[in-house]
Write an enzyme that holds these catalytic residues in place. Sequence first.
Site, short mmCIF file in Angstrom:
data_model
loop_
_atom_site.label_atom_id
_atom_site.label_comp_id
_atom_site.label_asym_id
_atom_site.label_seq_id
_atom_site.Cartn_x
_atom_site.Cartn_y
_atom_site.Cartn_z
N LYS A 78 -9.55 68.20 20.20
CA LYS A 78 -9.55 66.73 20.09
C LYS A 78 -9.09 66.41 18.67
CE LYS A 78 -12.45 62.63 20.73
NZ LYS A 78 -13.80 62.12 21.11
N SER A 114 -7.78 59.36 19.10
CA SER A 114 -7.50 60.80 19.18
C SER A 114 -6.55 61.10 20.33
CB SER A 114 -8.80 61.59 19.39
OG SER A 114 -9.40 61.24 20.63
N THR A 115 -6.00 62.31 20.30
CA THR A 115 -5.33 62.90 21.46
C THR A 115 -6.07 64.19 21.80
OG1 THR A 115 -3.73 63.93 19.96
CG2 THR A 115 -3.05 61.92 21.09
N VAL A 116 -5.95 64.63 23.07
CA VAL A 116 -6.72 65.77 23.56
C VAL A 116 -5.77 66.79 24.16
CG1 VAL A 116 -8.57 66.51 25.11
CG2 VAL A 116 -8.69 64.26 24.00
N ASP A 123 -22.70 51.22 21.26
CA ASP A 123 -22.82 50.74 19.89
C ASP A 123 -22.19 49.37 19.78
OD1 ASP A 123 -23.65 50.92 17.25
OD2 ASP A 123 -21.78 51.81 16.58
N GLY A 126 -6.58 58.57 23.39
CA GLY A 126 -7.43 57.40 23.23
C GLY A 126 -7.05 56.67 21.97
N LEU A 148 -3.84 66.83 27.52
CA LEU A 148 -4.78 66.43 28.56
C LEU A 148 -5.12 64.95 28.54
CD1 LEU A 148 -7.32 69.40 28.49
CD2 LEU A 148 -5.32 69.10 29.97
N GLY A 149 -4.92 64.28 27.39
CA GLY A 149 -5.31 62.87 27.34
C GLY A 149 -5.14 62.28 25.96
#
Length: 362
Positions: free
Chosen positions: A87, A70-72, A187, A67, A64-65
């Site tokens: 995740k 991580s991968t999803v 942050d 970053g 699904l995605g």
Amino acid sequence: MARQGSSSAPSLLPPRVFPSTGFDLIDRSEKIEEERLPFYNRDDYYPMRIGEVVNKHYQVVAKLGYGTSSTVWLCRDLRGGKYWVLKVHVNTLEHIQELEIYKHLSTVPEEHIGRGYIRDLKDSFDISGHHGKTHKVFIMTPLGMSLRSFQEMQKDHVFVPDLVKSALRQVLMGLNYLHASQVIHTDRFEKDLHSDNLLIAITDESIFSRVEEDEAQAPSARKQADNGAYIYVSRYMMGGAGALTIGDLGQARLGVSGLKGPAMPTPYRAPEVILNMEWGAAVDMWSVALVAWDLLETEGPFRIYSHDNQEQNDAQHLAAMTALLGPPPREFLLRSKDTAKYWDENGRFPSSCLTRLVLLLT
């Protein structure tokens, strides 16, 4: 945050066999998905394969995605058929701040209406990847595409005002819950609230089985790396227009005031961050305002003015803010000695500051 566990193991559904042929194989010289991210290292990511069964009962059915950390993946729980999101974090994270935030939120009473606008965590566990290195895995409720992806489908890549108003109401309720729980989304590690981490909730859960079936009938394009691992092309998932949900708490932190230091991507920095003031939950509100602008306009109000000279960039950034919003109030000016570089005590640019600004800009 619920934990999985039972005294007797339930019977499992048989895992599905996914095609090993029939997909587009992307040339190894082409960078795709997470490979395009800065500082990408293939060995940091778990070498997931569609069809793999993780933690004995979560079968991965689609990507699904991805970053920077991580991968999803969409997965089906073989203990009963329910769909979840995995995740899967990179193996270089010594501390996962997002897990600490979720542990904290699990201690906060659930009555707050804004809780439903924050992505939830159902479970977490570890798996072993390359060279026995550990990856932390989150089990989360599946959500649809990001608001940014949906925006890219719109005419001129902007939304109508009524849709933006509805989106902002939901975002503000979610942030109100976080702030009431002493959590700030932004942050110091170059993270802020933006349309890519605002996800559209699923209202038609039949989309999950359709995504799985699509993967079985028309397998995703993929690239095989030198180490044999596959990098898959992600699928969009849109099943109705549910609540807008704030995701990615990976750099959120406890405490909503008295913070110092860098924060937020350069064009999105709040003025108190630029001026080295203490900052807090108000920077999330600044981010919301910029989200609203980005959803309604084709170009942002601020940009990176100088890549080579930070002082010049700050001066131009603050000048643009003043031109758009007017002079800052006196109580703001008193929060930092750095404000004297740009404004007098009444919030005006004195002649000496204008001269300095002109010198910086030339």
